[in-house]
Structures are given as structure tokens and as C-alpha cells.
Design an enzyme around this catalytic site. Structure first.
Site, PDB file in Angstrom:
ATOM      1  N   ASP A   1       0.851  -1.207   0.000  1.00  0.00           N
ATOM      2  CA  ASP A   1       0.000   0.000   0.000  1.00  0.00           C
ATOM      3  C   ASP A   1       0.879   1.246   0.000  1.00  0.00           C
ATOM      4  O   ASP A   1       0.541   2.264  -0.607  1.00  0.00           O
ATOM      5  CB  ASP A   1      -0.906  -0.001   1.243  1.00  0.00           C
ATOM      6  CG  ASP A   1      -2.214   0.759   1.036  1.00  0.00           C
ATOM      7  OD1 ASP A   1      -2.395   1.378  -0.019  1.00  0.00           O
ATOM      8  OD2 ASP A   1      -3.052   0.729   1.959  1.00  0.00           O
TER       9      ASP A   1
ATOM     10  N   CYS B   1      -3.656   5.686  -2.274  1.00  0.00           N
ATOM     11  CA  CYS B   1      -4.216   4.724  -3.215  1.00  0.00           C
ATOM     12  C   CYS B   1      -4.309   5.383  -4.573  1.00  0.00           C
ATOM     13  O   CYS B   1      -4.813   6.500  -4.686  1.00  0.00           O
ATOM     14  CB  CYS B   1      -5.592   4.254  -2.747  1.00  0.00           C
ATOM     15  SG  CYS B   1      -6.419   3.185  -3.941  1.00  0.00           S
TER      16      CYS B   1
ATOM     17  N   ASN C   1      -0.914   5.580   4.835  1.00  0.00           N
ATOM     18  CA  ASN C   1      -1.529   4.792   5.892  1.00  0.00           C
ATOM     19  C   ASN C   1      -1.033   5.342   7.225  1.00  0.00           C
ATOM     20  O   ASN C   1      -0.011   6.016   7.287  1.00  0.00           O
ATOM     21  CB  ASN C   1      -1.066   3.337   5.801  1.00  0.00           C
ATOM     22  CG  ASN C   1      -1.561   2.648   4.561  1.00  0.00           C
ATOM     23  OD1 ASN C   1      -1.066   2.884   3.472  1.00  0.00           O
ATOM     24  ND2 ASN C   1      -2.563   1.800   4.721  1.00  0.00           N
TER      25      ASN C   1
HETATM   26  P1  HMG Z   1      -9.495  -5.103 -16.375  1.00  0.00           P
HETATM   27  O1  HMG Z   1      -8.832  -4.217 -17.346  1.00  0.00           O
HETATM   28  O2  HMG Z   1     -10.973  -5.013 -16.199  1.00  0.00           O
HETATM   29  O3  HMG Z   1      -9.057  -6.636 -16.541  1.00  0.00           O
HETATM   30  O4  HMG Z   1      -8.814  -4.837 -14.952  1.00  0.00           O
HETATM   31  P2  HMG Z   1      -9.224  -7.662 -17.693  1.00  0.00           P
HETATM   32  O5  HMG Z   1      -9.492  -8.976 -17.049  1.00  0.00           O
HETATM   33  O6  HMG Z   1     -10.156  -7.163 -18.749  1.00  0.00           O
HETATM   34  O7  HMG Z   1      -7.740  -7.701 -18.304  1.00  0.00           O
HETATM   35  C1  HMG Z   1      -7.181  -6.600 -18.987  1.00  0.00           C
HETATM   36  C2  HMG Z   1      -5.676  -6.813 -19.144  1.00  0.00           C
HETATM   37  O8  HMG Z   1      -5.047  -6.914 -17.871  1.00  0.00           O
HETATM   38  C3  HMG Z   1      -5.330  -8.106 -19.867  1.00  0.00           C
HETATM   39  O9  HMG Z   1      -4.106  -7.880 -20.557  1.00  0.00           O
HETATM   40  C4  HMG Z   1      -5.046  -9.060 -18.738  1.00  0.00           C
HETATM   41  O10 HMG Z   1      -4.175 -10.085 -19.117  1.00  0.00           O
HETATM   42  C5  HMG Z   1      -4.387  -8.156 -17.732  1.00  0.00           C
HETATM   43  P3  HMG Z   1      -4.084  -7.539 -22.144  1.00  0.00           P
HETATM   44  O11 HMG Z   1      -4.801  -8.694 -22.782  1.00  0.00           O
HETATM   45  O12 HMG Z   1      -4.820  -6.215 -22.307  1.00  0.00           O
HETATM   46  O13 HMG Z   1      -2.633  -7.446 -22.422  1.00  0.00           O
HETATM   47  N1  HMG Z   1      -4.565  -8.619 -16.341  1.00  0.00           N
HETATM   48  C6  HMG Z   1      -3.568  -8.881 -15.500  1.00  0.00           C
HETATM   49  N2  HMG Z   1      -2.235  -8.816 -15.638  1.00  0.00           N
HETATM   50  C7  HMG Z   1      -1.494  -9.177 -14.578  1.00  0.00           C
HETATM   51  N3  HMG Z   1      -2.018  -9.572 -13.384  1.00  0.00           N
HETATM   52  C8  HMG Z   1      -3.343  -9.641 -13.204  1.00  0.00           C
HETATM   53  C9  HMG Z   1      -4.167  -9.306 -14.301  1.00  0.00           C
HETATM   54  N4  HMG Z   1      -5.502  -9.278 -14.460  1.00  0.00           N
HETATM   55  C10 HMG Z   1      -5.732  -8.869 -15.716  1.00  0.00           C
HETATM   56  N5  HMG Z   1      -3.850 -10.033 -12.036  1.00  0.00           N
HETATM   57  C11 HMG Z   1      -8.078  -5.614 -12.806  1.00  0.00           C
HETATM   58  C12 HMG Z   1      -9.226  -5.528 -13.804  1.00  0.00           C
HETATM   59  C13 HMG Z   1      -8.650  -6.095 -11.498  1.00  0.00           C
HETATM   60  C14 HMG Z   1      -7.025  -6.584 -13.326  1.00  0.00           C
HETATM   61  C15 HMG Z   1      -7.453  -4.192 -12.658  1.00  0.00           C
HETATM   62  O14 HMG Z   1      -8.476  -3.281 -12.418  1.00  0.00           O
HETATM   63  C16 HMG Z   1      -6.431  -4.108 -11.567  1.00  0.00           C
HETATM   64  O15 HMG Z   1      -5.383  -4.752 -11.636  1.00  0.00           O
HETATM   65  N6  HMG Z   1      -6.699  -3.299 -10.535  1.00  0.00           N
HETATM   66  C17 HMG Z   1      -5.782  -3.171  -9.420  1.00  0.00           C
HETATM   67  C18 HMG Z   1      -6.076  -1.920  -8.689  1.00  0.00           C
HETATM   68  C19 HMG Z   1      -5.191  -1.826  -7.474  1.00  0.00           C
HETATM   69  O16 HMG Z   1      -4.197  -2.545  -7.316  1.00  0.00           O
HETATM   70  N7  HMG Z   1      -5.540  -0.897  -6.569  1.00  0.00           N
HETATM   71  C20 HMG Z   1      -4.808  -0.682  -5.386  1.00  0.00           C
HETATM   72  C21 HMG Z   1      -5.007  -1.780  -4.378  1.00  0.00           C
HETATM   73  S1  HMG Z   1      -6.531  -1.612  -3.454  1.00  0.00           S
HETATM   74  C22 HMG Z   1      -6.136  -0.531  -2.150  1.00  0.00           C
HETATM   75  O17 HMG Z   1      -5.095   0.059  -2.161  1.00  0.00           O
HETATM   76  C23 HMG Z   1      -7.073  -0.414  -0.983  1.00  0.00           C
HETATM   77  C24 HMG Z   1      -6.589  -1.173   0.244  1.00  0.00           C
HETATM   78  O18 HMG Z   1      -5.317  -0.703   0.675  1.00  0.00           O
HETATM   79  C25 HMG Z   1      -7.591  -1.001   1.373  1.00  0.00           C
HETATM   80  C26 HMG Z   1      -7.967   0.439   1.685  1.00  0.00           C
HETATM   81  O19 HMG Z   1      -7.088   1.304   1.795  1.00  0.00           O
HETATM   82  O20 HMG Z   1      -9.169   0.661   1.871  1.00  0.00           O
HETATM   83  C27 HMG Z   1      -6.464  -2.660  -0.050  1.00  0.00           C
HETATM   84 MG    MG Z   2      -4.979   1.165   1.833  1.00  0.00          MG
END
Ligand code: HMG
Ligand code: MG
Length: 300
Positions: free
Chosen positions: A16, A240, A249
């Protein structure tokens, strides 16, 4: 309150904390950070995310970071996996614990993971099923529990519903995240108590961001209400990418100082943690986000 009870911190700095850094942090620095945090006594160090590198470029080296960690016995190194693809990438390098992340707000869910809450849970089902088969522990996150950058207020019932769902689906622990750090102590306590009426307190964690300067007060209120797992980030690193303006955090050093002052055991060596926070802040060229990290003087 004095107590010799223990509280576990979940150190989220390497994930994070770093995910929002604009400049690519060298893989070796990430690995060293993780190793130093574990050496300081953290028993859970969230190491990285196997998310789409297009969405979060900073985490693109997850498959290099994880296997490079010299793991210490008794320490878990969970990683974020938003879908089966992420889970499989993680497993391919030997990951033993993962975390799935949902939101209590529809608008945030769309912006963060491009899916509705229901769709995101549908994506987690194969992850949870495969994890059960593989003996991999799964942690769950609920974001935006006290407010959303896009929709504003988040009904408590939505927080409770998503948290309960993740727990029912097999998450051993559900972390309640105030992603944008707007909550205050009274609301944080009320939220925790509402969730704890449906999910055992022992399976809950709290996750505060300090955007509005309330994170430590919120941690204190929730610890008094009974939570015994607290997420925190060394030197208060973080933010984030999908929550504009969200600052770091709550700083791990500040949480440890608070908890030791209350008589809780965290297992963390504050001096080593402070040194790590100073080292990473200097390395990133950032001001140390921990008040304790700035004030600390090692005993002569
Ligand atoms: P999408 O674009 O809807 O996914 O993203 P998709 O399934 O249509 O795939 C699109 C492309 O991404 C494809 O590649 C997939 O292969 C690739 P392309 O064919 O275009 O070359 N792909 C991946 N590549 C590597 N690893 C993967 C993966 N999945 C798909 N796992 C998706 C949907 C969920 C993947 C995207 O939105 C994403 O990765 N989001 C991550 C967001 C994130 O990390 N946010 C920060 C963390 S959350 C947070 O910080 C909050 C927390 O701390 C708690 C709080 O503070 O409240 C936890
Ligand atoms: Mg967080």
C-alpha cells in the site's frame, strides 16, 4: 487501559505504501524493505500485488520481488490478487498467502478494479476455491468503509454486507479500510461494532489512512472496541492510486508506540522499525510520515 495482550500489525508499507510512488522503486529496495520489516519483528508483511501492471505500474515487478525475499520462519508475506490470473502468477513464484480486495462503495469498486461489487466477488470465487485446494490462506479487504471519493457517504449496511460475505467465502481475516482517511473515532468504532455483530472480532482488522489526521485516534478507538489486528505502513508511506488525495496509511512506528504505551505486546522492535522508516524515507526522497520516526532517539 493496561494489558499484556498482544496485537498483530499487518505491515502494508511495501504494498500500500509503495504502490502509489510515481518513480519506479528498484526491486532490490523493495526486497530490502520487506526483509528489514520482518527483521524488526513484524509477523505479517504484505509484500506486493499481482495486479495488472497497466493499472499499477509500480507493482509490475511482483514476480521478481516475491521470490527474492529471504523469508523468516513464522512470518507471512501476503500479496494482493484481484483475480485468478493474479493468483496464478502469485502461485507460480511460491506465494503462500494472498489477499482479495472488495469495496463497500459501488463507485470505488468500478474505479479501482473495473467491476461492480458483485462482479468482484464473482472474480474472487475461483481464487478462494483454488486457494482452499492449495492450502493458501486468503485475507479480505473492504475499502471505503467510512467514505468514498466518488460516492461520498457509504451506508454501514453495505460495509457489513461485504465484510460478512468475504468472511463467509473463506477469508480468515477481513480488513476494514478507510481508504480516504475521512473517518473519525466515533464513526470508526460504530462501524467496527456493526461489522463485529456479524463477523467475529477475532477475524477483523482495521486499516486507516491519515488524510484527515485521524488515523491514530481511529486505531485507538477500535483497539478499545476490541480489534486485535491493525494494518499500518512504515513511515506512513502510501496512498491509493484510485483515491485522489488519499495520503499515507497510519504509520507503523506511531501505532507501535501507541500500543506499547497501552501495554500491548506487538513483537516489534521500535528502534529497528524507526531505522527502517528513516532509511526508506531517505531512499524515496520523502519526508518521514511518522511522528515517532522523526522524534525517536536511540538510548545512548
Ligand atoms: P481489467 O482491465 O478489467 O481486466 O482490470 P481484464 O481482465 O479485462 O484484463 C485486462 C488486461 O489486464 C489483460 O491484458 C489481462 O491479461 C491483464 P491484455 O490482454 O490487455 O494485455 N490482467 C492482468 N495482468 C497481470 N495480473 C493480473 C491481471 N488481471 C488482468 N492479475 C483488474 C481488472 C482487477 C485486473 C485491474 O483493475 C487491476 O489490476 N486493478 C488493481 C487496482 C489496485 O491494485 N488498486 C490498489 C489496491 S486496493 C487498495 O489500495 C485499498 C486497500 O489498501 C484497502 C484500503 O485502503 O481501503 C487494499
Ligand atoms: Mg490502503
Amino acid at each position: 487501559m493496561m494489558s499484556s495482550e498482544s496485537i498483530r500489525l499487518v505491515e502494508v508499507g511495501p504494498r500500500d505504501g509503495l504502490q502509489n510512488e510515481a518513480r519506479q522503486v528498484p526491486t532490490a529496495t523493495k526486497v530490502e524493505l520487506i526483509e528489514r520489516l520482518a527483521a524488526a519483528g513484524h509477523r505479517t508483511v504484505e509484500a506486493t500485488s499481482f495486479v495488472s501492471p497497466k493499472w499499477v505500474p509500480q507493482m509490475a515487478d511482483a514476480a521478481e520481488v516475491y521470490p527474492s525475499i529471504r523469508q523468516r520462519p513464522g512470518v507471512s508475506y501476503p500479496v494482493l490478487t484481484p483475480n485468478l490470473q493474479g493468483y496464478q502468477r502469485a502461485r507460480a513464484v511460491g506465494v503462500a498467502e494472498v489477499a482479495v480486495f472488495a469495496a463497500a462503495s459501488e463507485a470505488f469498486s468500478q474505479r479501482n478494479i473495473n467491476a461492480s461489487i458483485e462482479e468482484s466477488i464473482a472474480r474472487f470465487l475461483p481464487v478462494l476455491e483454488q486457494a482452499r485446494t492449495d492450502g493458501v490462506r486468503v485475507r479480505g479487504y473492504v475499502s471505503t468503509v467510512l467514505g468514498c471519493p466518488y460516492q461520498g457517504a457509504v451506508p454501514l449496511a453495505d460495509v457489513v454486507r461485504v465484510a460478512r460475505r468475504l468472511h463467509e467465502l473463506g477469508c480468515y481475516e477481513v480488513s476494514l479500510g478507510d481508504t480516504i482517511g475521512v473517518g473519525t473515532a466515533g464513526k470508526a468504532r460504530q462501524m467496527l461494532q456493526a461489522v463485529a455483530a456479524e463477523v467475529p472480532m477475532a477475524a477483523l482488522a482495521v486499516h486507516f489512512h491519515d488524510t484527515w489526521g485521524q488515523a491514530l485516534a481511529n486505531v485507538h478507538a477500535c483497539v478499545e472496541a476490541g480489534v486485535r489486528v491493525v494494518d499500518a505502513s512504515v513511515a506512513g508511506l502510501g496512498g491509493c492510486p484510485y483515491a485522489a488525495g488519499a495520503s499515507g496509511n497510519v504509520a507503523s512506528e506511531d501505532v507501535v508506540y501507541l500500543l506499547h504505551g497501552l501495554g500491548f505486546d506487538t513483537g516489534v522492535d521500535l528502534s529497528a522499525l524507526v531505522a527502517t522508516g528513516r532509511w526508506i524515507s531517505a531512499g524515496l526522497g520523502r519526508e518521514n510520515g511518522s511522528k515517532v520516526g522523526k522524534a525517536w532517539r536511540d538510548p545512548a
